[in-house]
Motif scaffolding. Structure first.
Motif, PDB file in Angstrom:
ATOM      1  N   ALA A 157       0.827  -1.210   0.000  1.00 36.68           N
ATOM      2  CA  ALA A 157       0.000   0.000   0.000  1.00 36.68           C
ATOM      3  C   ALA A 157       0.858   1.255   0.000  1.00 36.68           C
ATOM      4  N   GLN A 158       1.947   1.254   0.745  1.00 41.76           N
ATOM      5  CA  GLN A 158       2.837   2.414   0.748  1.00 41.76           C
ATOM      6  C   GLN A 158       3.471   2.632  -0.619  1.00 41.76           C
ATOM      7  N   VAL A 159       3.980   1.564  -1.224  1.00 41.82           N
ATOM      8  CA  VAL A 159       4.617   1.692  -2.530  1.00 41.82           C
ATOM      9  C   VAL A 159       3.608   2.196  -3.564  1.00 41.82           C
ATOM     10  N   THR A 160       2.392   1.690  -3.495  1.00 42.88           N
ATOM     11  CA  THR A 160       1.355   2.123  -4.430  1.00 42.88           C
ATOM     12  C   THR A 160       1.047   3.609  -4.268  1.00 42.88           C
ATOM     13  N   ALA A 161       0.853   4.047  -3.030  1.00 44.12           N
ATOM     14  CA  ALA A 161       0.510   5.450  -2.776  1.00 44.12           C
ATOM     15  C   ALA A 161       1.663   6.380  -3.134  1.00 44.12           C
ATOM     16  N   TRP A 162       2.872   6.020  -2.741  1.00 49.27           N
ATOM     17  CA  TRP A 162       4.017   6.893  -3.000  1.00 49.27           C
ATOM     18  C   TRP A 162       4.349   6.959  -4.487  1.00 49.27           C
ATOM     19  N   SER A 163       4.175   5.855  -5.189  1.00 50.65           N
ATOM     20  CA  SER A 163       4.415   5.864  -6.634  1.00 50.65           C
ATOM     21  C   SER A 163       3.458   6.825  -7.328  1.00 50.65           C
ATOM     22  N   ALA A 164       2.193   6.796  -6.916  1.00 45.36           N
ATOM     23  CA  ALA A 164       1.211   7.705  -7.503  1.00 45.36           C
ATOM     24  C   ALA A 164       1.579   9.164  -7.216  1.00 45.36           C
ATOM     25  N   GLU A 165       2.044   9.430  -6.005  1.00 46.94           N
ATOM     26  CA  GLU A 165       2.475  10.787  -5.657  1.00 46.94           C
ATOM     27  C   GLU A 165       3.595  11.281  -6.577  1.00 46.94           C
ATOM     28  N   CYS A 166       4.458  10.356  -6.977  1.00 52.72           N
ATOM     29  CA  CYS A 166       5.614  10.711  -7.805  1.00 52.72           C
ATOM     30  C   CYS A 166       5.303  10.693  -9.296  1.00 52.72           C
ATOM     31  N   GLY A 167       4.060  10.367  -9.656  1.00 48.15           N
ATOM     32  CA  GLY A 167       3.693  10.300 -11.061  1.00 48.15           C
ATOM     33  C   GLY A 167       4.187   9.057 -11.757  1.00 48.15           C
ATOM     34  N   LEU A 168       4.456   7.986 -11.001  1.00 46.15           N
ATOM     35  CA  LEU A 168       4.922   6.728 -11.580  1.00 46.15           C
ATOM     36  C   LEU A 168       3.779   5.723 -11.667  1.00 46.15           C
ATOM     37  N   GLU A 169       3.776   4.945 -12.728  1.00 44.65           N
ATOM     38  CA  GLU A 169       2.800   3.879 -12.896  1.00 44.65           C
ATOM     39  C   GLU A 169       3.430   2.542 -12.530  1.00 44.65           C
ATOM     40  N   ILE A 170       2.676   1.711 -11.829  1.00 45.75           N
ATOM     41  CA  ILE A 170       3.124   0.358 -11.528  1.00 45.75           C
ATOM     42  C   ILE A 170       2.749  -0.531 -12.707  1.00 45.75           C
ATOM     43  N   ARG A 171       3.752  -1.032 -13.405  1.00 46.23           N
ATOM     44  CA  ARG A 171       3.508  -1.874 -14.575  1.00 46.23           C
ATOM     45  C   ARG A 171       3.630  -3.362 -14.262  1.00 46.23           C
TER      46      ARG A 171
END
Length: 280
Positions: free
Chosen positions: A202-216
């Motif tokens: 959940a942390q990685v998902t939220a922080w990635s979104a904050e940084c404008g990164l997509e989880i592929r």
């Protein structure tokens, strides 16, 4: 009464850095034995050998390896024609990586992740940061620093120590009160190698979104091995375990209990729309 250890001694164990991060001067032998020695390390590397080509679009592009440690990951990419820049804050770890990679196309920098804007600003088409964020006092800020170094369309191969797996492991071992109290983080003291900042999906998902990164892509590393009552002893058992790990490492719900979580994060060519959700 024990005598203080000379910080210049090869046996010295470094305290937390000024930023509160855990580095590994004085711990290279223990690090190599605990994290890469034996079946745990063999399985981790075998799974990465299978997963990295599946989860990343690789075409020999330059790679920045952040917190490259002993150089195993850098060696994997260098053997596949990537020009590698390896950053590592520990002088002892970096010296061993230099020795191991003496004949490989690798550039070395002794520097922490926070020095990326000065040491290796990029932008980079490919960054690897494996088993680093969990040793930092502020992993959220560290992920933002990594994201800022990615070129549009660039890929970040991120691997983090899984807090949920750590909790489950403590329960399996009978550390029930510790799990109930959620006292899972290491303190960074002496020679112990429990991460100070284990992370959740959940942390990685939220922080990635904050940084404008997509989880592929996401996978679990060692989803079964670390919970075995006894280690696989025969060659046949080890092969069967590896087959199970490979089969289920990207299958929900199994990947969620991997000791490590492996992600492919991508900076889109154009900024994502505000209503777009990150993909797990």
């Amino acid at each position: 009464m024990s005598l203080p250890i000379d910080p210049a001694s090869p046996n010295a164990v470094s305290p937390l850095s000024a930023a509160g991060d855990r580095h590994f001067d004085g711990l290279a032998d223990k690090f190599a034995a605990s994290l890469y020695g034996g079946s745990r390390g063999e399985l981790r590397l075998a799974l990465l050998d299978r997963l990295l080509p599946e989860m990343l679009a690789l075409h020999g592009q330059p790679l920045l390896d952040v917190g490259g440690g002993l150089g195993q990951l850098a060696a994997w990419f260098a053997a596949r024609d990537h020009a590698v820049t390896l950053m590592e804050p520990s002088a002892e770890m970096l010296a061993r990586a230099r020795l191991a990679l003496a004949d490989a196309p690798v550039t070395f920098h002794q520097a922490p992740l926070q020095a990326l804007p000065e040491v290796a600003p990029g932008p980079w088409p490919l960054i690897a940061c494996h088993a680093v964020l969990e040793w930092l006092a502020d992993p959220r800020a560290a992920l933002a620093t990594l994201a800022d170094r990615l070129a549009p369309g660039g890929q970040l191969s991120l691997m983090v120590f899984n807090r949920d797996a750590l909790r489950f492991s403590n329960v399996v071992k009978g550390n029930l009160e510790k799990a109930l109290a959620d006292r899972l983080e290491g303190k960074g003291l002496r020679r112990r190698l429990t991460p100070i900042s284990p992370l959740t999906h959940a942390q990685v998902t939220a922080w990635s979104a904050e940084c404008g990164l997509e989880i592929r892509g996401v996978a679990g590393i060692r989803i079964f091995h670390d919970y075995l009552r006894r280690p696989a002893e025969s060659d046949a058992d080890r092969e069967a375990l590896l087959a199970l790990e490979r089969r289920y490492c990207r299958v929900d719900p199994h990947w969620r209990l991997g000791r490590y979580l492996l992600y492919t994060l991508v900076r889109p060519e154009s900024p994502p729309s505000a209503d777009r959700e990150p993909r797990p």
